[in-house]
Design an enzyme around this catalytic site. Structure first.
Site, PDB file in Angstrom:
ATOM      1  N   GLY A 168     103.849  55.694 -45.922  1.00 54.57           N
ATOM      2  CA  GLY A 168     103.463  55.992 -47.445  1.00 54.57           C
ATOM      3  C   GLY A 168     101.994  55.124 -47.468  1.00 54.57           C
ATOM      4  CB  THR A 183     105.152  49.220 -41.132  1.00 54.42           C
ATOM      5  OG1 THR A 183     105.760  48.849 -42.101  1.00 54.42           O
ATOM      6  CG2 THR A 183     105.180  49.692 -40.589  1.00 54.42           C
ATOM      7  CD  GLU A 225     108.954  59.001 -47.393  1.00 51.92           C
ATOM      8  OE1 GLU A 225     109.586  57.905 -47.419  1.00 51.92           O
ATOM      9  OE2 GLU A 225     107.238  59.166 -46.717  1.00 51.92           O
ATOM     10  CG  HIS A 265      92.886  80.504 -34.817  1.00 54.51           C
ATOM     11  ND1 HIS A 265      91.838  81.666 -33.915  1.00 54.51           N
ATOM     12  CD2 HIS A 265      92.575  79.898 -35.595  1.00 54.51           C
ATOM     13  CE1 HIS A 265      91.182  81.466 -34.815  1.00 54.51           C
ATOM     14  NE2 HIS A 265      90.710  81.064 -35.388  1.00 54.51           N
ATOM     15  CE  LYS A 284     109.879  51.438 -42.667  1.00 56.40           C
ATOM     16  NZ  LYS A 284     109.244  50.910 -43.659  1.00 56.40           N
TER      17      LYS A 284
HETATM   18  C1  F6R Z   1     108.953  54.790 -48.078  1.00 57.30           C
HETATM   19  C2  F6R Z   1     107.244  55.084 -47.252  1.00 57.30           C
HETATM   20  C3  F6R Z   1     107.486  55.126 -45.780  1.00 57.30           C
HETATM   21  C4  F6R Z   1     106.722  53.920 -45.618  1.00 57.30           C
HETATM   22  C5  F6R Z   1     107.048  53.685 -44.628  1.00 57.30           C
HETATM   23  C6  F6R Z   1     106.149  52.260 -44.422  1.00 57.30           C
HETATM   24  O1  F6R Z   1     108.372  54.636 -49.840  1.00 57.30           O
HETATM   25  O2  F6R Z   1     106.885  55.731 -48.101  1.00 57.30           O
HETATM   26  O3  F6R Z   1     106.873  55.951 -45.499  1.00 57.30           O
HETATM   27  O4  F6R Z   1     105.460  54.065 -46.168  1.00 57.30           O
HETATM   28  O5  F6R Z   1     107.851  53.584 -43.906  1.00 57.30           O
HETATM   29  O6  F6R Z   1     106.733  50.950 -44.323  1.00 57.30           O
HETATM   30  P1  F6R Z   1     105.049  50.175 -45.422  1.00 57.30           P
HETATM   31  O7  F6R Z   1     104.312  51.433 -45.859  1.00 57.30           O
HETATM   32  O8  F6R Z   1     106.420  49.096 -45.571  1.00 57.30           O
HETATM   33  O9  F6R Z   1     103.866  49.332 -44.078  1.00 57.30           O
END
Ligand code: F6R
Length: 320
Positions: free
Chosen positions: A47, A91, A210, A226, A316
């Protein structure tokens, strides 16, 4: 100011999306890049990374690379503008990319609600806490666009932003989203757009994954003509294809979509989603808004909570 108490309430967040967009622009009102920029890299996952995909067609004069990985490309140097976007700020791929970008002395702009990224990058653009990252797409994407416009790397987007906000009408878009959700129920959705709207098709797919916890896929025109066009004979009836049709797409693309639909319609299910708006930004955001509502209603139809993504969080945790 955006007043929203329960940000994990997906419907409330969706209804407040036009306000989110207004607030998001304000966050970057005064941010401007000086000096020569040779290329742009957007680092971010899920996201937070989708803004990079949406950004690509806005930037015509220099290359944009969307980096969804731990490492950044070798070409990054002092003349690179690197946006590092992570809603949580924690992340691991994005943090690793951030450190590399700093090492290479790129011009770095971080966008986050906190976490380690905010600790490391004192000048980060701080967005409000409490959202699901994917529901904060306005906060995560629009500042990037505004900064590039302020820096004259892309044309001014003020009237496009106004047009987009006028078009983000919850009542209308939620109705369209609901109609789309009904078509997607018990099917495997596959979203198709032109290259220009590839980010929109991808966003619609990821929102179904999601929010509605359902498999979904995406592809683009003309490439699908294609390969994928040939693959509907077996199992095609399990799919619900959504063609994102935009009057502003190249005439050749529009013609391809029409012919493709005729050729495959007996092997699979195809529905059209017509894009509204004049500016690219309005066309993107309004279509995304309808898709977000669709994924929300699909979650309700599937009897799952659209607001939580347990398995992503579990993964995670296990990686730590
Ligand atoms: C959860 C979501 C995920 C996070 C992704 C990265 O709502 O949309 O796709 O965006 O795991 O985490 P962030 O955005 O905190 O870096």
């Amino acid at each position: 100011m955006l007043i929203l108490t329960n940000k994990s309430d997906m419907l409330g967040v969706l209804e407040a999306f036009p306000e989110q967009c207004k607030e998001a622009i304000k966050l970057a009102r005064k941010v401007k890049i000086k000096g020569k920029i040779a290329n742009i890299v957007v680092c971010g996952m899920g996201g937070s990374g989708i803004g990079g995909d949406l950004l690509r067609p806005f930037v015509k004069k220099i290359p944009v690379f969307v980096n969804k990985n731990y490492k950044i490309p070798d070409f990054v140097n002092r003349n690179s503008l690197v946006f590092v976007v992570s809603y949580s700020g924690d992340t691991e791929e994005t943090l690793a990319a951030y450190l590399e970008a700093k090492k290479k002395r790129a011009v770095v702009i971080a966008i986050t609600s906190g976490g380690k990224l905010a600790e490391k990058e004192k000048n980060a653009i701080i967005v409000p806490k409490g959202y699901q990252p994917r529901a904060a797409i306005g906060f995560l994407f629009l500042p990037v666009l505004k900064i590039l416009a302020n820096s004259r790397i892309i044309p001014n987007q003020d009237s496009a932003i106004r047009e987009a906000i006028r078009g983000l009408v919850p009542k209308i878009c939620s109705k369209e989203g609901f109609m789309l959700a009904k078509k997607l129920k018990d099917k495997i959705p596959v979203f198709y757009g032109s290259e220009e709207l590839a980010g929109v098709a991808y966003r619609m797919k990821t929102q179904v994954n999601e929010n509605a916890k359902q498999p979904a896929f995406w592809h683009v025109f003309p490439e699908m003509d294609h390969n994928e066009i040939n693959g509907f004979k077996r199992g095609g009836k399990k799919l619900q294809l959504v063609f994102i049709r935009d009057k502003r797409d190249l005439q050749k693309i529009r013609k391809r979509m029409a012919i493709t639909k005729k050729l495959i319609k007996d092997s699979t299910n195809v529905t059209d989603l017509h894009v509204r708006g004049n500016s690219l930004l309005a066309r993107m955001l309004i279509t995304i808004y309808i898709g977000d509502y669709a994924s929300y209603y699909l979650a309700l139809m599937n009897k799952v909570n659209p607001g939580i993504v347990k398995i992503i969080e579990e993964l995670k945790k296990r990686l730590k």
